[in-house]
Design a protein around this motif. Structure first.
Motif, PDB file in Angstrom:
ATOM      1  N   LEU A 150      -0.650  37.125   6.163  1.00 14.48           N
ATOM      2  CA  LEU A 150      -1.510  38.102   5.691  1.00 14.48           C
ATOM      3  C   LEU A 150      -3.003  37.740   5.924  1.00 14.48           C
ATOM      4  N   ASN A 151      -3.615  38.837   6.298  1.00 17.97           N
ATOM      5  CA  ASN A 151      -5.028  38.872   6.408  1.00 17.97           C
ATOM      6  C   ASN A 151      -5.930  39.206   4.960  1.00 17.97           C
ATOM      7  N   GLU A 152      -6.644  38.128   4.498  1.00 20.89           N
ATOM      8  CA  GLU A 152      -7.137  38.299   3.048  1.00 20.89           C
ATOM      9  C   GLU A 152      -8.574  38.326   3.081  1.00 20.89           C
TER      10      GLU A 152
ATOM     11  N   PRO B  17      -5.261  33.655   8.780  1.00 27.58           N
ATOM     12  CA  PRO B  17      -4.226  34.450   7.963  1.00 27.58           C
ATOM     13  C   PRO B  17      -3.603  33.562   7.063  1.00 27.58           C
ATOM     14  N   VAL B  18      -3.006  33.974   6.035  1.00 27.31           N
ATOM     15  CA  VAL B  18      -2.328  33.248   5.156  1.00 27.31           C
ATOM     16  C   VAL B  18      -0.981  33.501   5.401  1.00 27.31           C
ATOM     17  N   GLN B  19       0.072  32.275   5.471  1.00 29.35           N
ATOM     18  CA  GLN B  19       1.289  32.455   5.407  1.00 29.35           C
ATOM     19  C   GLN B  19       1.835  32.910   3.853  1.00 29.35           C
TER      20      GLN B  19
ATOM     21  N   THR C 150       5.415  33.540   1.734  1.00 29.41           N
ATOM     22  CA  THR C 150       7.114  33.592   1.446  1.00 29.41           C
ATOM     23  C   THR C 150       7.543  33.723   0.167  1.00 29.41           C
ATOM     24  N   ARG C 151       8.718  33.855   0.226  1.00 25.22           N
ATOM     25  CA  ARG C 151       9.206  33.961  -1.164  1.00 25.22           C
ATOM     26  C   ARG C 151       8.638  33.170  -2.229  1.00 25.22           C
ATOM     27  N   GLY C 152       8.345  33.949  -3.463  1.00 20.71           N
ATOM     28  CA  GLY C 152       7.638  33.303  -4.576  1.00 20.71           C
ATOM     29  C   GLY C 152       6.157  33.156  -4.480  1.00 20.71           C
ATOM     30  N   GLN C 153       5.620  33.554  -3.307  1.00 22.02           N
ATOM     31  CA  GLN C 153       4.067  33.432  -3.283  1.00 22.02           C
ATOM     32  C   GLN C 153       3.423  34.646  -3.709  1.00 22.02           C
ATOM     33  N   LYS C 154       2.058  34.496  -4.068  1.00 24.12           N
ATOM     34  CA  LYS C 154       1.357  35.780  -4.718  1.00 24.12           C
ATOM     35  C   LYS C 154       0.560  36.488  -3.655  1.00 24.12           C
TER      36      LYS C 154
ATOM     37  N   SER D 140      -4.854  43.184   1.034  1.00 24.12           N
ATOM     38  CA  SER D 140      -5.027  42.483   1.878  1.00 24.12           C
ATOM     39  C   SER D 140      -3.891  43.149   3.076  1.00 24.12           C
ATOM     40  N   VAL D 141      -4.040  42.858   4.328  1.00 25.74           N
ATOM     41  CA  VAL D 141      -3.193  43.193   5.406  1.00 25.74           C
ATOM     42  C   VAL D 141      -2.302  42.647   5.721  1.00 25.74           C
ATOM     43  N   ASN D 142      -1.177  43.315   5.950  1.00 24.82           N
ATOM     44  CA  ASN D 142       0.105  42.403   6.145  1.00 24.82           C
ATOM     45  C   ASN D 142       0.238  42.149   7.872  1.00 24.82           C
ATOM     46  N   GLY D 143       0.666  41.120   8.344  1.00 25.70           N
ATOM     47  CA  GLY D 143       0.806  40.918   9.762  1.00 25.70           C
ATOM     48  C   GLY D 143       2.074  41.375  10.401  1.00 25.70           C
TER      49      GLY D 143
END
Length: 679
Positions: A220-222, A231-233, A235-239, A244-247
């Motif tokens: 994600l680009n925050e 960009p920040v990865q 995965t399941r369980g993360q906030k 923010s913009v999805n990759g």
């Protein structure tokens, strides 16, 4: 100054007064409409007056003399009067209604000056048409109104530019979201989303609400929200944060905050209220603008009286008076601070610096000491393996040692265990199976792996069991060491440390360059504190400080006449943050309600603290430059407008006065627009 002005006049007056300049108080998404309508209104009035100016100029005696033409027919002066009346009423309407509002609010300001000047000019000129001896100055009146409309139009566009960054933040919120239901996906309006709804985010789309990832993996680009460019990865369980913009990946997100409670909404509200809040500098500028209005009226009347007493005719004296009043308009002064405020608050929000208290932000230029709460600001806040040392024959290498250690620690959530496991992952090692796993209370863990009896224990365990500490063993200041025993013999040790963030040294060096001391405040032991402080070349440290003692340490510094900024995490540091001259809550981006802090940094990056201080200084510089320009310009132009150099043949017409006033305002707007955050 009440808020109701906005609705009944098309002027900017109330808006400047409130420091909102047309960014009205409606909720997100509507803020710009009112402002755009006002810009369009001024544009339309300008063009209508521009068309009428041509015949008015051609019918004016003065212009005819200059051009050496003669245009005269019966009733020509009545046509001139009629056209000028249209210009006065239609072109002057925003200024006349503005004057009326200001009088009603007992708050004379810019519109009072312009309204008064054009009314005097029009009234006198009209009287000359109906029998008063003297020259009319309809053409001066028309060009004056024309330029004032143009000036307002240009300047409102600059103002709109300053608040556009807030609009950009508002637009980050997508208008629709894909809601997942049992029977498939439906598109719904973002504002209808409720907590615990499940939404689908397709590649390249904006996240519609704060939530937790239930399925999928994406980057994600925050950057627009946190200032973090990488960009920040997720995965399941993360906030994930709304806006923010999805990759490239698809995500299913369980909504945790509905629209109004989302991080982005809070940021926008925060920016808006910070833009509306008045700091001390703004109050000073307001006071100066009020005085300038009074001075303008007095200077105008004094100019009129002086020229009449020197034997000049009323028309000349009046023209001087009108020019003085127009040139004196505290327009640039009224905008000097609000424009910088609008720009700085929204720019900082995009860089992850959220200003809650304007005065605290402007005071950041006075900081002499920054107190850092260590964990997670200067350091990464988590244990990382710093050294692996093997002893004796077995195991033969570091990989082998860390693999066995990892096997035992795989089930633990302890910070040391997490550090060891992340090192195993980094080295891509496979963990052996462990049997007979048990904890040695307060000392470590034991188990059997690959037929070997393995223990991971503290140095204290070796001493108690009379085992030899290896000769090359020495824990440096901020290291924590665990020993690996194989079949009850020391096989090696793993040293872990809370690693210092790579940006920390630069940040401290930049503070030193700006003559600001950096002090470490931590609950850690003296050794760790000293080690971090020395490594980063800081000016001092307080170690083993309990949360309630932090406040006292801040007070101690303040008693030495230090202007203290404190960085903390906003929750357990609340009293100390409140005590500090400037409280900076760090890393609590999601919890903007770090109530006691004046400024919230979304990331825990120490460079942000330095950027904040430098940006605070830059912002203050811009305000002072603008105030100096706006007042200095008046000191020079008022005597010229009054006709001090009349005998040298230098005289400013009302239109030139209006041009100068507009230019000064635009200079202020452009200067505010040049404000940047260093990064």
């Amino acid at each position: 100054m009440e808020h109701q002005h906005h609705q009944h006049n098309m002027t900017e007056t109330a808006a400047y007064e409130n420091g909102h300049y047309g960014m009205d108080h409606q909720h997100m998404g509507h803020g710009g409409h009112n402002h755009n309508a006002m810009i369009a209104d001024f544009r339309k009035r300008f063009y209508v007056v521009l068309i009428l100016t041509v015949p008015i100029l051609l019918l004016s005696h003065m212009i005819q003399q200059w051009l050496q033409v003669q245009i005269s027919f019966s009733g020509s002066q009545y046509l001139l009067f009629l056209l000028s009346t249209v210009v006065f009423v239609y072109g002057g309407w925003p200024f006349l209604t503005g004057w009326f509002s200001e009088m009603k609010a007992k708050n004379p300001d810019m519109m009072t000056l312009i309204g008064f000047a054009i009314t005097v000019a029009y009234g006198y000129s009209a009287a000359t048409v109906f029998g008063l001896n003297g020259m009319d100055f309809f053409w001066e009146l028309t060009t004056l109104i024309l330029i004032m409309l143009l000036g307002h139009w240009i300047e409102m566009r600059s103002v709109a530019g300053a608040s556009r960054e807030l609009e950009l933040l508002v637009q980050l919120m997508p208008s629709t979201a894909h809601l997942i239901k049992d029977d498939g996906t439906t598109d719904v309006k973002t504002e209808t989303l409720k907590e615990s709804d499940l939404i689908l985010i397709k590649p390249g789309e904006k996240i519609a609400a704060d939530g937790l990832v239930e399925e999928g993996d994406s980057y994600l680009n925050e950057s627009m929200l946190t200032g973090e460019s990488k960009p920040v990865q997720k995965t399941r369980g993360q906030k994930v944060i709304a806006g923010s913009v999805n990759g490239n990946g698809s995500l299913k997100v369980r909504v945790t905050h509905s629209g109004k409670d989302s991080y982005l909404f809070k940021v926008v509200d925060l920016v808006r209220s910070a833009q509306e809040a008045k700091s001390n500098t703004q109050l000073l500028a307001d006071k100066a603008a009020r005085w300038l209005t009074i001075i303008a009226l007095l200077a105008g009347i004094a100019t009129f009286v002086t020229w009449i007493s020197l034997g000049h005719d009323i028309a000349f004296a009046m023209e001087r008076m009108v020019t003085v009043i127009v040139i004196c308009c505290p327009h640039a002064l009224g905008l000097a601070v609000p424009l910088v405020v609008a720009k700085s608050t929204s720019l900082s929000a995009q860089h992850g610096l959220l200003i809650k208290n304007r005065t605290a932000f402007e005071n950041s230029r006075r900081i002499t000491s920054v107190v850092f709460d260590k964990t997670g600001t200067l350091t990464k806040g988590k244990f990382e393996v710093s050294r692996i040392v093997t002893i004796g024959e077995q195991p033969s290498n570091e990989d082998e040692l860390i693999r066995l250690a990892g096997a035992l620690e795989a089930n633990s959530k302890h910070p040391i265990a997490t550090g060891i496991i992340s090192e195993v992952k980094k080295r891509n090692l496979a963990l052996p199976h462990v049997e007979d796993f048990k904890a040695i209370t307060g000392k470590g863990v034991a188990g059997v792996a690959e037929g070997k009896h393995v223990k991971i224990v503290s140095p204290g365990y070796l001493k108690e069991n009379n085992l030899q500490l290896p000769p090359d063993y020495s824990a440096t200041g901020n290291e924590t060491v665990v020993f690996v025993l194989i079949n009850d013999q020391p096989a090696g040790f793993v040293a872990l440390a809370d690693a210092i963030r790579p940006e920390s040294a630069d940040a401290i060096a930049t503070l030193h360059d700006n003559n600001i001391k950096s002090i470490l405040l931590t609950g850690d032991n003296k050794q760790v504190a000293e080690s971090v402080s020395t490594q980063l070349k800081m000016d001092g440290f307080f170690a083993e400080v309990l949360p309630h003692e932090k406040l006292e340490k801040i007070k101690e510094l303040q008693q030495k006449n230090e202007f203290v900024a404190m960085t903390g995490d906003g929750v357990n540091d609340a009293p100390a943050l409140a005590q500090a001259d400037i409280g900076i809550a760090v890393g609590s981006g999601s919890d903007i309600a770090a109530e006691t802090a004046g400024i919230v940094l979304v990331n825990s990056n120490p460079k942000d603290i330095v950027n904040l201080i430098l940006f605070g200084k830059a912002t203050y510089r811009k305000m002072i430059q603008n105030l100096a320009w706006a007042t200095g310009y008046n000191i020079i132009t008022i005597p010229l407008a009054a006709g001090i150099l009349y005998n040298q043949g230098i005289l400013l017409s009302p239109a030139i006065g209006a041009v100068l006033m507009t230019v000064s305002t635009v200079v202020v707007a452009i200067n505010a627009g040049l404000l940047k955050v260093q990064s």
